[in-house]
Design a protein around this motif. Structure first.
Motif, PDB file in Angstrom:
ATOM      1  N   ALA A   1       0.837  -1.203   0.000  1.00 36.64           N
ATOM      2  CA  ALA A   1       0.000   0.000   0.000  1.00 36.64           C
ATOM      3  C   ALA A   1       0.873   1.254   0.000  1.00 36.64           C
ATOM      4  O   ALA A   1       0.580   2.219  -0.726  1.00 36.64           O
ATOM      5  N   GLN A   2       1.943   1.258   0.783  1.00 33.67           N
ATOM      6  CA  GLN A   2       2.852   2.402   0.843  1.00 33.67           C
ATOM      7  C   GLN A   2       3.531   2.638  -0.504  1.00 33.67           C
ATOM      8  O   GLN A   2       3.614   3.776  -0.971  1.00 33.67           O
ATOM      9  N   ARG A   3       4.008   1.573  -1.149  1.00 35.54           N
ATOM     10  CA  ARG A   3       4.675   1.716  -2.451  1.00 35.54           C
ATOM     11  C   ARG A   3       3.717   2.256  -3.508  1.00 35.54           C
ATOM     12  O   ARG A   3       4.067   3.136  -4.295  1.00 35.54           O
ATOM     13  N   ILE A   4       2.502   1.731  -3.540  1.00 39.68           N
ATOM     14  CA  ILE A   4       1.517   2.215  -4.517  1.00 39.68           C
ATOM     15  C   ILE A   4       1.187   3.675  -4.249  1.00 39.68           C
ATOM     16  O   ILE A   4       1.105   4.494  -5.173  1.00 39.68           O
ATOM     17  N   THR A   5       1.007   4.020  -2.989  1.00 39.14           N
ATOM     18  CA  THR A   5       0.720   5.404  -2.610  1.00 39.14           C
ATOM     19  C   THR A   5       1.827   6.335  -3.079  1.00 39.14           C
ATOM     20  O   THR A   5       1.570   7.383  -3.682  1.00 39.14           O
ATOM     21  N   GLU A   6       3.061   5.959  -2.826  1.00 39.11           N
ATOM     22  CA  GLU A   6       4.201   6.797  -3.225  1.00 39.11           C
ATOM     23  C   GLU A   6       4.279   6.934  -4.742  1.00 39.11           C
ATOM     24  O   GLU A   6       4.549   8.016  -5.263  1.00 39.11           O
ATOM     25  N   SER A   7       4.029   5.843  -5.453  1.00 38.54           N
ATOM     26  CA  SER A   7       4.071   5.886  -6.921  1.00 38.54           C
ATOM     27  C   SER A   7       2.990   6.793  -7.482  1.00 38.54           C
ATOM     28  O   SER A   7       3.246   7.607  -8.378  1.00 38.54           O
ATOM     29  N   LEU A   8       1.769   6.665  -6.973  1.00 42.76           N
ATOM     30  CA  LEU A   8       0.676   7.507  -7.458  1.00 42.76           C
ATOM     31  C   LEU A   8       0.887   8.972  -7.067  1.00 42.76           C
ATOM     32  O   LEU A   8       0.573   9.878  -7.845  1.00 42.76           O
ATOM     33  N   ASP A   9       1.448   9.217  -5.879  1.00 42.79           N
ATOM     34  CA  ASP A   9       1.784  10.587  -5.475  1.00 42.79           C
ATOM     35  C   ASP A   9       2.813  11.193  -6.431  1.00 42.79           C
ATOM     36  O   ASP A   9       2.710  12.364  -6.797  1.00 42.79           O
ATOM     37  N   ALA A  10       3.800  10.398  -6.831  1.00 44.09           N
ATOM     38  CA  ALA A  10       4.837  10.889  -7.745  1.00 44.09           C
ATOM     39  C   ALA A  10       4.227  11.266  -9.094  1.00 44.09           C
ATOM     40  O   ALA A  10       4.583  12.294  -9.680  1.00 44.09           O
ATOM     41  N   VAL A  11       3.304  10.451  -9.593  1.00 45.75           N
ATOM     42  CA  VAL A  11       2.629  10.766 -10.858  1.00 45.75           C
ATOM     43  C   VAL A  11       1.862  12.080 -10.715  1.00 45.75           C
ATOM     44  O   VAL A  11       1.966  12.970 -11.567  1.00 45.75           O
ATOM     45  N   ALA A  12       1.082  12.212  -9.639  1.00 40.15           N
ATOM     46  CA  ALA A  12       0.284  13.418  -9.430  1.00 40.15           C
ATOM     47  C   ALA A  12       1.182  14.660  -9.317  1.00 40.15           C
ATOM     48  O   ALA A  12       0.892  15.691  -9.932  1.00 40.15           O
ATOM     49  N   ARG A  13       2.248  14.568  -8.550  1.00 37.13           N
ATOM     50  CA  ARG A  13       3.153  15.720  -8.384  1.00 37.13           C
ATOM     51  C   ARG A  13       3.773  16.122  -9.721  1.00 37.13           C
ATOM     52  O   ARG A  13       3.851  17.313 -10.041  1.00 37.13           O
ATOM     53  N   ARG A  14       4.196  15.138 -10.516  1.00 34.11           N
ATOM     54  CA  ARG A  14       4.804  15.434 -11.795  1.00 34.11           C
ATOM     55  C   ARG A  14       3.808  16.151 -12.714  1.00 34.11           C
ATOM     56  O   ARG A  14       4.150  17.147 -13.351  1.00 34.11           O
ATOM     57  N   LEU A  15       2.585  15.667 -12.757  1.00 29.11           N
ATOM     58  CA  LEU A  15       1.574  16.299 -13.608  1.00 29.11           C
ATOM     59  C   LEU A  15       1.204  17.694 -13.106  1.00 29.11           C
ATOM     60  O   LEU A  15       0.968  18.606 -13.901  1.00 29.11           O
ATOM     61  N   GLU A  16       1.131  17.856 -11.784  1.00 27.71           N
ATOM     62  CA  GLU A  16       0.815  19.162 -11.211  1.00 27.71           C
ATOM     63  C   GLU A  16       1.912  20.177 -11.478  1.00 27.71           C
ATOM     64  O   GLU A  16       1.686  21.370 -11.503  1.00 27.71           O
ATOM     65  N   ASN A  17       3.142  19.683 -11.687  1.00 25.56           N
ATOM     66  CA  ASN A  17       4.288  20.555 -11.957  1.00 25.56           C
ATOM     67  C   ASN A  17       4.542  20.688 -13.457  1.00 25.56           C
ATOM     68  O   ASN A  17       5.678  20.938 -13.882  1.00 25.56           O
TER      69      ASN A  17
END
Length: 150
Positions: free
Chosen positions: A130-146
């Motif tokens: 769950a932690q790994r998936i959360t971190e991966s999806l957070d990274a995608v969201a941050r990249r798109l937001e930036n």
């Protein structure tokens, strides 16, 4: 299309499928157990984070929906005694909305059940997964937001 590209497309489709399944389960559980809707739950959750209340326009912004969508939901929550709507001093058109004590208590009941439903939905995942998936999806969201930058 590369193998990696196809794998990412499949991942996106699986994320959508899982999201829809979990959301459908939550909607049904809210209806069955609390005679409420996911939009009402979302409004109460937003108001729970802002103890002093929010203007209707601010609430719409937090929820990323139109003022018209929020107005009807807030009206029903007022009728249920879960939300207070007050005029904003110095702005005749603005209303401030906040949870009543009864609304806070009701949201706490719903949020507790919601946490259990989400826990059950993701029961097949270990805490590390769950932690790994959360971190991966957070990274995608941050990249798109930036703007596509890391």
């Amino acid at each position: 299309m590369s193998t990696t590209s196809k794998d990412r497309l499949r991942l996106w489709l699986k994320v959508l499928k899982a999201t829809k399944a979990v959301e459908s389960e939550v909607r049904e559980n809210l209806r069955r157990d609390f005679s409420t809707t996911l939009p009402r739950f979302d409004v109460m959750a937003a108001l729970m984070q802002h103890d002093k209340g929010l203007k209707m326009s601010e609430l719409s912004g937090v929820l990323k929906v139109s003022n018209g969508n929020v107005t009807g939901i807030v009206e029903r929550l007022v009728e249920d005694g879960h939300v207070l709507r007050e005029k904003v001093e110095g702005d005749r058109r603005a209303n401030l909305v906040r949870l009543t004590p009864a609304g806070k208590a009701e949201f706490a009941r719903q949020a507790d059940a919601h946490e259990g439903w989400i826990n059950a939905a993701f029961d097949g995942l270990t805490a590390d997964e769950a932690q790994r998936i959360t971190e991966s999806l957070d990274a995608v969201a941050r990249r798109l937001e930036n703007g596509g930058k890391a």
